[in-house]
Design a protein around this motif. Structure first.
Motif, PDB file in Angstrom:
ATOM      1  N   PRO A  61       0.846  -1.203   0.000  1.00 41.95           N
ATOM      2  CA  PRO A  61       0.000   0.000   0.000  1.00 41.95           C
ATOM      3  C   PRO A  61       0.875   1.245   0.000  1.00 41.95           C
ATOM      4  CG  PRO A  61      -0.682  -1.556   1.709  1.00 41.95           C
ATOM      5  CD  PRO A  61       0.626  -2.035   1.189  1.00 41.95           C
ATOM      6  N   PRO A  62       0.598   2.219  -0.858  1.00 41.97           N
ATOM      7  CA  PRO A  62       1.444   3.419  -0.902  1.00 41.97           C
ATOM      8  C   PRO A  62       1.272   4.276   0.343  1.00 41.97           C
ATOM      9  CG  PRO A  62      -0.430   3.646  -2.386  1.00 41.97           C
ATOM     10  CD  PRO A  62      -0.455   2.233  -1.880  1.00 41.97           C
ATOM     11  N   LEU A  63       2.365   4.889   0.755  1.00 42.90           N
ATOM     12  CA  LEU A  63       2.334   5.845   1.861  1.00 42.90           C
ATOM     13  C   LEU A  63       1.607   7.108   1.421  1.00 42.90           C
ATOM     14  CD1 LEU A  63       3.401   6.653   4.714  1.00 42.90           C
ATOM     15  CD2 LEU A  63       5.416   7.586   3.557  1.00 42.90           C
ATOM     16  N   PHE A  64       1.889   7.512   0.194  1.00 44.41           N
ATOM     17  CA  PHE A  64       1.175   8.623  -0.424  1.00 44.41           C
ATOM     18  C   PHE A  64       1.182   8.380  -1.928  1.00 44.41           C
ATOM     19  CE2 PHE A  64       5.607   9.991  -0.511  1.00 44.41           C
ATOM     20  CZ  PHE A  64       5.749  10.486  -1.794  1.00 44.41           C
ATOM     21  N   MET A  65       0.257   9.018  -2.610  1.00 48.51           N
ATOM     22  CA  MET A  65       0.184   8.843  -4.060  1.00 48.51           C
ATOM     23  C   MET A  65      -0.427  10.087  -4.664  1.00 48.51           C
ATOM     24  SD  MET A  65      -1.512   5.678  -6.148  1.00 48.51           S
ATOM     25  CE  MET A  65      -1.290   5.523  -7.925  1.00 48.51           C
ATOM     26  N   ARG A  66       0.219  10.594  -5.703  1.00 48.63           N
ATOM     27  CA  ARG A  66      -0.348  11.670  -6.497  1.00 48.63           C
ATOM     28  C   ARG A  66       0.129  11.506  -7.931  1.00 48.63           C
ATOM     29  NH1 ARG A  66       3.303  14.463  -2.945  1.00 48.63           N
ATOM     30  NH2 ARG A  66       4.926  15.686  -4.011  1.00 48.63           N
ATOM     31  N   THR A  67      -0.330  12.338  -8.816  1.00 44.76           N
ATOM     32  CA  THR A  67      -0.042  12.162 -10.233  1.00 44.76           C
ATOM     33  C   THR A  67       1.451  12.010 -10.488  1.00 44.76           C
ATOM     34  OG1 THR A  67      -1.987  13.473 -10.808  1.00 44.76           O
ATOM     35  CG2 THR A  67      -0.348  13.133 -12.535  1.00 44.76           C
ATOM     36  N   GLY A  68       1.815  10.865 -11.077  1.00 42.41           N
ATOM     37  CA  GLY A  68       3.203  10.643 -11.446  1.00 42.41           C
ATOM     38  C   GLY A  68       4.154  10.378 -10.299  1.00 42.41           C
ATOM     39  N   MET A  69       3.642   9.997  -9.136  1.00 41.50           N
ATOM     40  CA  MET A  69       4.531   9.803  -7.986  1.00 41.50           C
ATOM     41  C   MET A  69       3.813   9.013  -6.895  1.00 41.50           C
ATOM     42  SD  MET A  69       6.138  12.718  -5.439  1.00 41.50           S
ATOM     43  CE  MET A  69       6.688  13.762  -6.791  1.00 41.50           C
ATOM     44  N   PHE A  70       4.517   8.077  -6.260  1.00 44.56           N
ATOM     45  CA  PHE A  70       3.991   7.437  -5.054  1.00 44.56           C
ATOM     46  C   PHE A  70       5.148   7.031  -4.153  1.00 44.56           C
ATOM     47  CE2 PHE A  70       4.674   3.800  -7.836  1.00 44.56           C
ATOM     48  CZ  PHE A  70       5.172   2.813  -7.002  1.00 44.56           C
ATOM     49  N   SER A  82      11.279   4.692  -0.159  1.00 48.57           N
ATOM     50  CA  SER A  82      11.332   4.655  -1.622  1.00 48.57           C
ATOM     51  C   SER A  82      10.202   5.499  -2.204  1.00 48.57           C
ATOM     52  CB  SER A  82      11.188   3.215  -2.119  1.00 48.57           C
ATOM     53  OG  SER A  82      12.332   2.451  -1.837  1.00 48.57           O
ATOM     54  N   VAL A  83      10.554   6.309  -3.175  1.00 49.94           N
ATOM     55  CA  VAL A  83       9.558   7.075  -3.927  1.00 49.94           C
ATOM     56  C   VAL A  83       9.752   6.745  -5.407  1.00 49.94           C
ATOM     57  CG1 VAL A  83       8.677   9.359  -4.524  1.00 49.94           C
ATOM     58  CG2 VAL A  83       9.516   8.911  -2.204  1.00 49.94           C
ATOM     59  N   PHE A  84       8.652   6.476  -6.083  1.00 50.43           N
ATOM     60  CA  PHE A  84       8.696   6.115  -7.501  1.00 50.43           C
ATOM     61  C   PHE A  84       8.062   7.231  -8.324  1.00 50.43           C
ATOM     62  CE2 PHE A  84       9.204   2.247  -5.197  1.00 50.43           C
ATOM     63  CZ  PHE A  84      10.055   1.477  -5.968  1.00 50.43           C
ATOM     64  N   PHE A  85       8.677   7.493  -9.472  1.00 49.82           N
ATOM     65  CA  PHE A  85       8.272   8.615 -10.306  1.00 49.82           C
ATOM     66  C   PHE A  85       7.976   8.148 -11.731  1.00 49.82           C
ATOM     67  CE2 PHE A  85      11.312   9.975  -7.120  1.00 49.82           C
ATOM     68  CZ  PHE A  85      10.751  11.123  -6.574  1.00 49.82           C
ATOM     69  N   ALA A  86       6.922   8.682 -12.311  1.00 53.40           N
ATOM     70  CA  ALA A  86       6.651   8.561 -13.742  1.00 53.40           C
ATOM     71  C   ALA A  86       6.760   9.969 -14.308  1.00 53.40           C
ATOM     72  CB  ALA A  86       5.258   7.986 -13.988  1.00 53.40           C
ATOM     73  N   ILE A  87       7.750  10.198 -15.143  1.00 51.19           N
ATOM     74  CA  ILE A  87       8.066  11.550 -15.604  1.00 51.19           C
ATOM     75  C   ILE A  87       8.161  11.574 -17.128  1.00 51.19           C
ATOM     76  CG2 ILE A  87       9.676  13.489 -15.425  1.00 51.19           C
ATOM     77  CD1 ILE A  87      10.729  12.266 -12.815  1.00 51.19           C
ATOM     78  N   ARG A  88       7.495  12.503 -17.749  1.00 56.27           N
ATOM     79  CA  ARG A  88       7.615  12.675 -19.192  1.00 56.27           C
ATOM     80  C   ARG A  88       8.783  13.625 -19.465  1.00 56.27           C
ATOM     81  NH1 ARG A  88       4.825  11.539 -23.661  1.00 56.27           N
ATOM     82  NH2 ARG A  88       3.203  10.540 -22.392  1.00 56.27           N
ATOM     83  N   ASP A 109       9.436  16.171  -4.193  1.00 60.31           N
ATOM     84  CA  ASP A 109       9.370  17.159  -5.269  1.00 60.31           C
ATOM     85  C   ASP A 109      10.764  17.633  -5.663  1.00 60.31           C
ATOM     86  OD1 ASP A 109       6.485  17.305  -5.542  1.00 60.31           O
ATOM     87  OD2 ASP A 109       6.484  18.297  -3.603  1.00 60.31           O
ATOM     88  N   LYS A 110      11.642  17.765  -4.687  1.00 65.79           N
ATOM     89  CA  LYS A 110      13.017  18.151  -4.984  1.00 65.79           C
ATOM     90  C   LYS A 110      13.727  17.052  -5.775  1.00 65.79           C
ATOM     91  CE  LYS A 110      13.582  21.136  -0.900  1.00 65.79           C
ATOM     92  NZ  LYS A 110      14.279  21.299   0.402  1.00 65.79           N
TER      93      LYS A 110
END
Length: 209
Positions: A61-70, A82-88, A109-110
Motif C-alpha cells: 500500500p502506498p504511503l502517499f500517491m499523487r499524479t506521477g509519484m507514489f 522509496s519514492v517512484f516517479f513517472a516523468i515525461r 518534489d526536490k
C-alpha cells in the motif's frame, strides 16, 4: 535544520528488476555506516522500467500517491523511504526510483526536479562521483570488493575499507585498483561498455575490463 546529501544518480542505464532490488540494499555491507539511519541511501536515484514501477505500486500500500509519484509505506530506515516517479521527459514517459528523507516533506518534489534537471542537461552530465557509483553498481561481486577486507596488510592503512575493482592493467595483468583512482579514460570506457549496444573498440566480453 536537517541536512540531506545531494541527489545523485547511482546507475547508468535502466535497472532490471534484479538490479533494482540489489540497489535497494547496496549499502548493507558498506563499512563505517549506520544502516538504521537511512542516511547513506537518501538522495540516491536510478531509472527503472514501467513494469517495475507498476510492480512496486501493486506490492505494498502506498504511503502517499499523487499524479506521477507514489511513496512506499515500508520505510527503508529512519525517515527514508522509496519514492517512484513517472516523468515525461522530452516527450517520452520514463520511470525512476529514489530514496527520499521525509524529514523534509518537500524531498520527493526536490528529487523529481533533480531527476528532470539531470536528464535534460548535456548528454554527458553525470558527475565523476555519479559515474563511479554507476560503475560500482554494475560490477559483478566477483570483480569488486573492499580494500583490506580479506588481508589488511596488503593495503596501506589509509586505503583500508575503500572500494576496489579488478581491472586489466595491460602488461601487469589483472590487478585490484581503488575505485576512486580510476582515470577519466577508464571511467568513460567502462560506462561505454555498460550501455546497451555499445562496446569499446578492441574490447572483449569478459570482466574485468
Amino acid at each position: 535544520m536537517t541536512e540531506h546529501p545531494p541527489f545523485r544518480k547511482v546507475l547508468d542505464g535502466v535497472a532490471t528488476r534484479e538490479q533494482m532490488f540489489q540497489l535497494f540494499s547496496r549499502h548493507k555491507d558498506t563499512p563505517g555506516i549506520d544502516p538504521l539511519s537511512g542516511t547513506p541511501s537518501s538522495g540516491e536515484w536510478f531509472e527503472i522500467t514501467a513494469s517495475e514501477y507498476h510492480f512496486m505500486l501493486d506490492l505494498l500500500p502506498p504511503l502517499f500517491m499523487r499524479t506521477g509519484m507514489f511513496g512506499i509505506s515500508e520505510f527503508k530506515a529512519g525517515n527514508v523511504t522509496s519514492v517512484f516517479f513517472a516523468i515525461r521527459i522530452r516527450g517520452r514517459e520514463r520511470w525512476f526510483h529514489g530514496f527520499c528523507d521525509l524529514t523534509d516533506r518537500q524531498s520527493p518534489d526536490k528529487m523529481r526536479a533533480a531527476i528532470i534537471a539531470h536528464e535534460t542537461g548535456a548528454s554527458d552530465n553525470m558527475t565523476r562521483a555519479e559515474k563511479l557509483e554507476a560503475i560500482w553498481n554494475a560490477r559483478h561481486p566477483d570483480f569488486k570488493g573492499i580494500a583490506g577486507e580479506i588481508n589488511p596488510h596488503t593495503w596501506p592503512a589509509e586505503h583500508r575499507g575503500k572500494r576496489v575493482i579488478l581491472v586489466n592493467d595491460g602488461g601487469n595483468g589483472t590487478i585490484l585498483k581503488l575505485l576512486e583512482d580510476l582515470s577519466d579514460t577508464e571511467i568513460d570506457n567502462r560506462l561505454a561498455a555498460m550501455r546497451p549496444h555499445t562496446k569499446r573498440r578492441g574490447s572483449n566480453d569478459e570482466d574485468p575490463s
